[in-house]
Design an enzyme around this catalytic site. Sequence first.
Site, PDB file in Angstrom:
ATOM      1  CG  ASP A  17      -1.638   0.590   1.248  1.00 32.00           C
ATOM      2  OD1 ASP A  17      -2.849   1.398   0.166  1.00 32.00           O
ATOM      3  OD2 ASP A  17      -2.855   1.035   1.775  1.00 32.00           O
ATOM      4  N   GLY A  18       0.374   1.834  -0.328  1.00 31.87           N
ATOM      5  CA  GLY A  18       0.896   3.812  -0.637  1.00 31.87           C
ATOM      6  C   GLY A  18       1.418   4.392  -1.813  1.00 31.87           C
ATOM      7  N   GLY A  20       0.448   5.019  -4.303  1.00 33.73           N
ATOM      8  CA  GLY A  20      -0.298   6.495  -4.635  1.00 33.73           C
ATOM      9  C   GLY A  20      -0.057   7.799  -3.997  1.00 33.73           C
ATOM     10  NE  ARG A  21      -1.923   6.832   1.371  1.00 38.74           N
ATOM     11  CZ  ARG A  21      -1.533   5.538   1.829  1.00 38.74           C
ATOM     12  NH1 ARG A  21      -1.338   5.942   3.390  1.00 38.74           N
ATOM     13  NH2 ARG A  21      -2.027   4.601   2.068  1.00 38.74           N
ATOM     14  CG  ASN A  65      -7.886  -2.119  -5.996  1.00 44.64           C
ATOM     15  OD1 ASN A  65      -6.825  -2.632  -5.550  1.00 44.64           O
ATOM     16  ND2 ASN A  65      -7.957  -1.337  -4.634  1.00 44.64           N
TER      17      ASN A  65
HETATM   18  C1  FPP Z   1      -1.879   0.423  -3.812  1.00 45.91           C
HETATM   19  O1  FPP Z   1      -1.403   1.710  -3.332  1.00 45.91           O
HETATM   20  C2  FPP Z   1      -1.753  -0.228  -4.335  1.00 45.91           C
HETATM   21  C3  FPP Z   1      -1.992  -0.755  -5.562  1.00 45.91           C
HETATM   22  C4  FPP Z   1      -3.637  -0.771  -5.707  1.00 45.91           C
HETATM   23  C5  FPP Z   1      -1.450  -1.908  -6.811  1.00 45.91           C
HETATM   24  C6  FPP Z   1       0.030  -2.399  -6.318  1.00 45.91           C
HETATM   25  C7  FPP Z   1       0.574  -2.161  -7.150  1.00 45.91           C
HETATM   26  C8  FPP Z   1       1.998  -2.511  -7.344  1.00 45.91           C
HETATM   27  C9  FPP Z   1       2.766  -2.458  -6.282  1.00 45.91           C
HETATM   28  C10 FPP Z   1       2.322  -2.808  -8.465  1.00 45.91           C
HETATM   29  C11 FPP Z   1       2.730  -3.785  -9.306  1.00 45.91           C
HETATM   30  C12 FPP Z   1       2.733  -5.030  -9.186  1.00 45.91           C
HETATM   31  C13 FPP Z   1       2.539  -5.445 -10.138  1.00 45.91           C
HETATM   32  C14 FPP Z   1       2.961  -7.354  -9.628  1.00 45.91           C
HETATM   33  C15 FPP Z   1       3.382  -6.217 -10.653  1.00 45.91           C
HETATM   34  P1  FPP Z   1      -2.371   2.621  -3.425  1.00 45.91           P
HETATM   35  O2  FPP Z   1      -2.930   2.752  -4.876  1.00 45.91           O
HETATM   36  O3  FPP Z   1      -3.546   2.169  -2.732  1.00 45.91           O
HETATM   37  O4  FPP Z   1      -1.571   4.093  -2.657  1.00 45.91           O
HETATM   38  P2  FPP Z   1      -1.955   4.387  -1.909  1.00 45.91           P
HETATM   39  O5  FPP Z   1      -2.654   4.196  -1.303  1.00 45.91           O
HETATM   40  O6  FPP Z   1      -1.294   5.713  -1.595  1.00 45.91           O
HETATM   41  O7  FPP Z   1      -3.409   5.167  -2.900  1.00 45.91           O
END
Ligand code: FPP
Length: 236
Positions: A17-18, A20-21, A65
């Site tokens: 997680d994280g 985006g941030r 998602n």
């Molecule tokens: C959560 O961060 C992350 C995801 C929804 C996607 C996870 C994907 C990856 C690590 C990249 C690629 C993976 C593969 C298998 C190629 P968030 O977007 O919710 O971050 P935030 O909470 O800061 O908004």
Amino acid sequence: MNDTERQVPKHVAIIMDGNGRWATKRGYKRNIGHLEGSKTLEKLGIYILNQGVKVLSVFAFSTENFRRSREEVDYLMNLFVEMFTKKFKQFKKENIKVIFSGRKSPLRQDVLDAMAKMEEETKDNDKGILNICLNYGGQEELIDASRRIALDYKEGKLNLDGLNKESFAKYLYHDLPPIDLMIRTSGELRISNFMLYQLAYSEMVFTDVYFPDFKEKEFDKVLEEYYNRNRRFGGN
Ligand code: FPP
């Protein structure tokens, strides 16, 4: 603590997680965070599985998602195709088997093809397993397992007296060992519908570090914390 107590966890799971941030904090678009996250995953996955961990499960995309913006969902799907067909070559070289957990529908055909290619190319590898949870939900996995159980029962293939924790696990997407250590990055304190069955007795570690920055050193710190925990499995 002596060496026999420092048993390497067999199954580690990460809620990545994280992304985006991480990007927003640096003035980038959120998608750049996903790209960085995928680079972190490749290096970290190899590092973790090279330490004797047998299974690493990672949450790449939840069933929920799909509610994100069209642009972000499309970006992530394209990133998955790119990673599974071109970039994740090191897993194959490192003798790591890649498998996927989750529902196929409504994933795009090119994403399904890329997943199948990655699985096929690594199917004979046996150093460790990278289980990528994609279009995955823990409740959905239990519902899908229940459906399969009901079908087997109806067809006379399953005797209900024979249903126990081990035989139930065979109806999940994959029959994996229980999770010993679950890590969630970015400071959120939830499990967000991740591997509900497998997490039953897992130790959980929550770190404030955003996933793209969750490198080998950060994992070492978490592992140290794990070794200091006293796992009682409901006993005393
Ligand atoms: C959560 O961060 C992350 C995801 C929804 C996607 C996870 C994907 C990856 C690590 C990249 C690629 C993976 C593969 C298998 C190629 P968030 O977007 O919710 O971050 P935030 O909470 O800061 O908004």
